[in-house]
Design a protein around this motif. Structure first.
Motif, mmCIF file in Angstrom:
data_model
loop_
_atom_site.group_PDB
_atom_site.id
_atom_site.type_symbol
_atom_site.label_atom_id
_atom_site.label_comp_id
_atom_site.label_asym_id
_atom_site.label_seq_id
_atom_site.Cartn_x
_atom_site.Cartn_y
_atom_site.Cartn_z
ATOM 1 N N PHE A 1 26.631 84.995 62.335
ATOM 2 C CA PHE A 1 28.324 85.311 63.029
ATOM 3 C C PHE A 1 27.961 85.073 64.644
ATOM 4 C CE2 PHE A 1 32.314 86.485 64.729
ATOM 5 C CZ PHE A 1 33.284 85.187 64.598
ATOM 6 N N MET A 2 27.593 86.206 65.116
ATOM 7 C CA MET A 2 27.721 85.822 66.728
ATOM 8 C C MET A 2 26.584 85.277 67.150
ATOM 9 S SD MET A 2 27.005 90.692 67.586
ATOM 10 C CE MET A 2 25.966 90.853 65.612
ATOM 11 N N ALA A 3 25.334 84.642 66.543
ATOM 12 C CA ALA A 3 24.657 83.590 66.742
ATOM 13 C C ALA A 3 25.051 82.366 66.558
ATOM 14 C CB ALA A 3 23.606 83.196 65.803
ATOM 15 N N GLY A 4 26.311 81.862 66.441
ATOM 16 C CA GLY A 4 27.231 81.123 66.674
ATOM 17 C C GLY A 4 27.562 80.165 65.129
ATOM 18 N N MET A 5 27.490 80.844 64.389
ATOM 19 C CA MET A 5 27.756 79.652 63.119
ATOM 20 C C MET A 5 28.723 78.602 62.902
ATOM 21 S SD MET A 5 28.609 81.735 59.699
ATOM 22 C CE MET A 5 27.014 83.066 59.311
ATOM 23 N N SER A 6 28.831 78.091 61.908
ATOM 24 C CA SER A 6 29.884 77.073 62.353
ATOM 25 C C SER A 6 30.287 77.347 60.838
ATOM 26 C CB SER A 6 28.785 75.206 61.617
ATOM 27 O OG SER A 6 28.623 75.686 60.141
ATOM 28 N N TRP A 7 31.790 76.319 60.800
ATOM 29 C CA TRP A 7 32.239 77.142 59.587
ATOM 30 C C TRP A 7 31.800 76.591 58.559
ATOM 31 C CZ3 TRP A 7 36.535 80.447 59.776
ATOM 32 C CH2 TRP A 7 36.969 81.050 61.098
ATOM 33 N N PHE A 8 31.716 75.899 57.843
ATOM 34 C CA PHE A 8 31.020 75.361 56.965
ATOM 35 C C PHE A 8 29.599 76.506 56.706
ATOM 36 C CE2 PHE A 8 26.863 73.948 54.781
ATOM 37 C CZ PHE A 8 27.177 73.109 54.092
ATOM 38 N N TRP A 9 29.419 77.124 57.634
ATOM 39 C CA TRP A 9 28.338 78.265 56.833
ATOM 40 C C TRP A 9 28.422 79.146 56.611
ATOM 41 C CZ3 TRP A 9 23.584 77.150 55.637
ATOM 42 C CH2 TRP A 9 22.860 76.623 55.626
ATOM 43 N N ILE A 10 29.925 80.233 57.521
ATOM 44 C CA ILE A 10 30.698 80.999 57.649
ATOM 45 C C ILE A 10 31.414 80.934 55.666
ATOM 46 C CG2 ILE A 10 32.951 81.754 57.980
ATOM 47 C CD1 ILE A 10 32.717 81.122 60.819
ATOM 48 N N LEU A 11 31.889 79.663 55.098
ATOM 49 C CA LEU A 11 32.959 79.376 54.092
ATOM 50 C C LEU A 11 31.297 79.684 52.789
ATOM 51 C CD1 LEU A 11 35.570 76.974 55.280
ATOM 52 C CD2 LEU A 11 35.620 79.357 54.380
#
Length: 387
Positions: free
Chosen positions: A184-194
């Motif tokens: 998350f701190m590395a700047g993941m996109s919402w696609f990866w979060i979901l």
């Protein structure tokens, strides 16, 4: 006392190290030794051992742990990365060997015997895994052609598969939480979060369905089913301690608590020294986590920023799980309290984690130069001639 005028390795280390960080880690080690005197004699007597068997072993592990922490703190970020790679490769290899030749304890194969000493490779894997994942995440921003995120995902898949195979679902959840925080701190996109959030939920449901002991602990936590002797006894010890405790050596409930020197040392601390002491202990862990995240936010280099944050989260999540289980805020799970619980592998591994944190947060000339404004002498411009 080391003078600022000295220019040796020790002097440089002393004036560049985060001394508040160092003091917090040494304080936790001291509390761990004190709690060993309070919690372990009753366990040793139940096992037919000398009363101070675990106290002596705790002291034996404490000295090399302190030496490891100090020694690792001398390293540069590049040396930290190289050491982490060696530790990660060795621990993964030992985790594979443990599945086939390891010592089986309570249905799990997590330990290997080296020269008669039981070693838990997964404990050493965790800090090294955090550092290498931080490097992979940072490489993506510096070299977009390198699929650092993909390599980090593959590495996490390998580690998680080995932990589940042991099985050790508590360490799996801990590793997943730290890795997810770093991603998350590395700047993941919402696609990866979901996507990863959905996979985490699916993994949790699969563990509940496939592992009876997981279902038993969750049902016991939610509905009060099954054997809850340890957590109930731990709660009684905390209640009996009240605000200021029964006094050193005066605890009685600890004598019937099976894992009082490891997983439930926090409850022993509450019974003998009181809730106020436990609040100080919690404050120490909170200080380590918050200072680590604060220092990480000030770092310019992506690798050190992610590594410091991930290592701080590793200590924070592990202490949170241990204390949460003691307070019956989480389902029962065997996990040590960093630097406080008895356990040689855990103590040395957390010392490595602390050493990495101290090494990566040291003040270095290049970082100080970047943080200071650069003043340039104004150049003399000759006056133009003519009317």
């Amino acid at each position: 006392m080391v003078s600022r005028a000295e220019r040796g390795p020790v002097a440089d280390w002393f004036w560049t190290i985060d001394r508040l960080f160092l003091a917090a880690f040494v304080a936790l080690m001291g509390i761990g030794l004190m709690m060993s005197f309070a919690a372990s004699p009753a366990v040793a007597e139940r096992l037919g051992l000398d009363s101070f068997h675990f106290v002596e072993r705790h002291g034996i592990f404490l000295l090399p742990a302190l030496a490891v922490m100090i020694g690792v703190s001398f390293l540069s970020p590049r040396q930290v990365r190289r050491l982490a790679l060696l530790i990660l490769a060795g621990s993964i290899a030992m985790m594979v060997l443990a599945l086939f030749f390891g010592v089986e304890i309570k249905g799990s194969r997590r330990w290997v015997s080296i020269a008669g000493i039981s070693v838990q490779p997964s404990e050493f894997m965790k800090p090294a895994f955090v550092v290498i994942c931080a490097w992979l995440f940072s490489e993506r921003s510096r070299h977009p052609e390198i699929p650092g995120n993909l390599f980090a995902i593959i590495l996490f898949g390998i580690v998680a598969a080995l932990l589940v195979a042991q099985p050790d679902l508590g360490q799996t959840m801990l590793t997943a939480a730290v890795w997810g925080g770093m991603f998350f701190m590395a700047g993941m996109s919402w696609f990866w979060i979901l996507l990863l959030g959905g996979l985490a939920i699916a993994g949790f449901l699969a563990a509940y369905a496939m592992f009876p002991h997981v279902a038993e602990r969750i049902n016991g936590f939610l509905f009060g089913e099954g054997d809850s002797f340890q957590v109930d006894t731990a709660r009684e010890a905390i209640i009996r301690g009240d605000w200021f405790g029964q006094g050193p050596g005066e605890g009685t409930i600890k004598r019937i608590l099976p894992d009082s020197h490891t997983d439930f040392v926090f409850s022993v601390a509450a019974e003998e020294f009181g809730i106020v002491f436990c609040m100080v202990l919690v404050a120490l862990f909170a200080f380590v986590v918050l200072r680590g995240l604060t220092r990480a936010g000030r770092l310019q280099d992506d690798f050190t920023r992610l590594a410091v944050a991930g290592l701080a989260l590793l200590i924070g999540f592990q202490s949170f799980i241990n204390i949460g289980v003691n307070l019956e805020l989480l389902p029962a799970k065997g996990m040590t309290l960093p630097l406080v619980s008895y356990g040689g592998s855990s103590m040395i591994a957390v010392a490595i984690t602390a050493g990495f944190l101290l090494a990566l947060t040291r003040r270095r000339p290049e970082s100080r130069a970047q943080s200071r404004p650069v003043y340039r002498m104004p150049q003399h411009v000759p006056a133009e001639s003519g009317s």
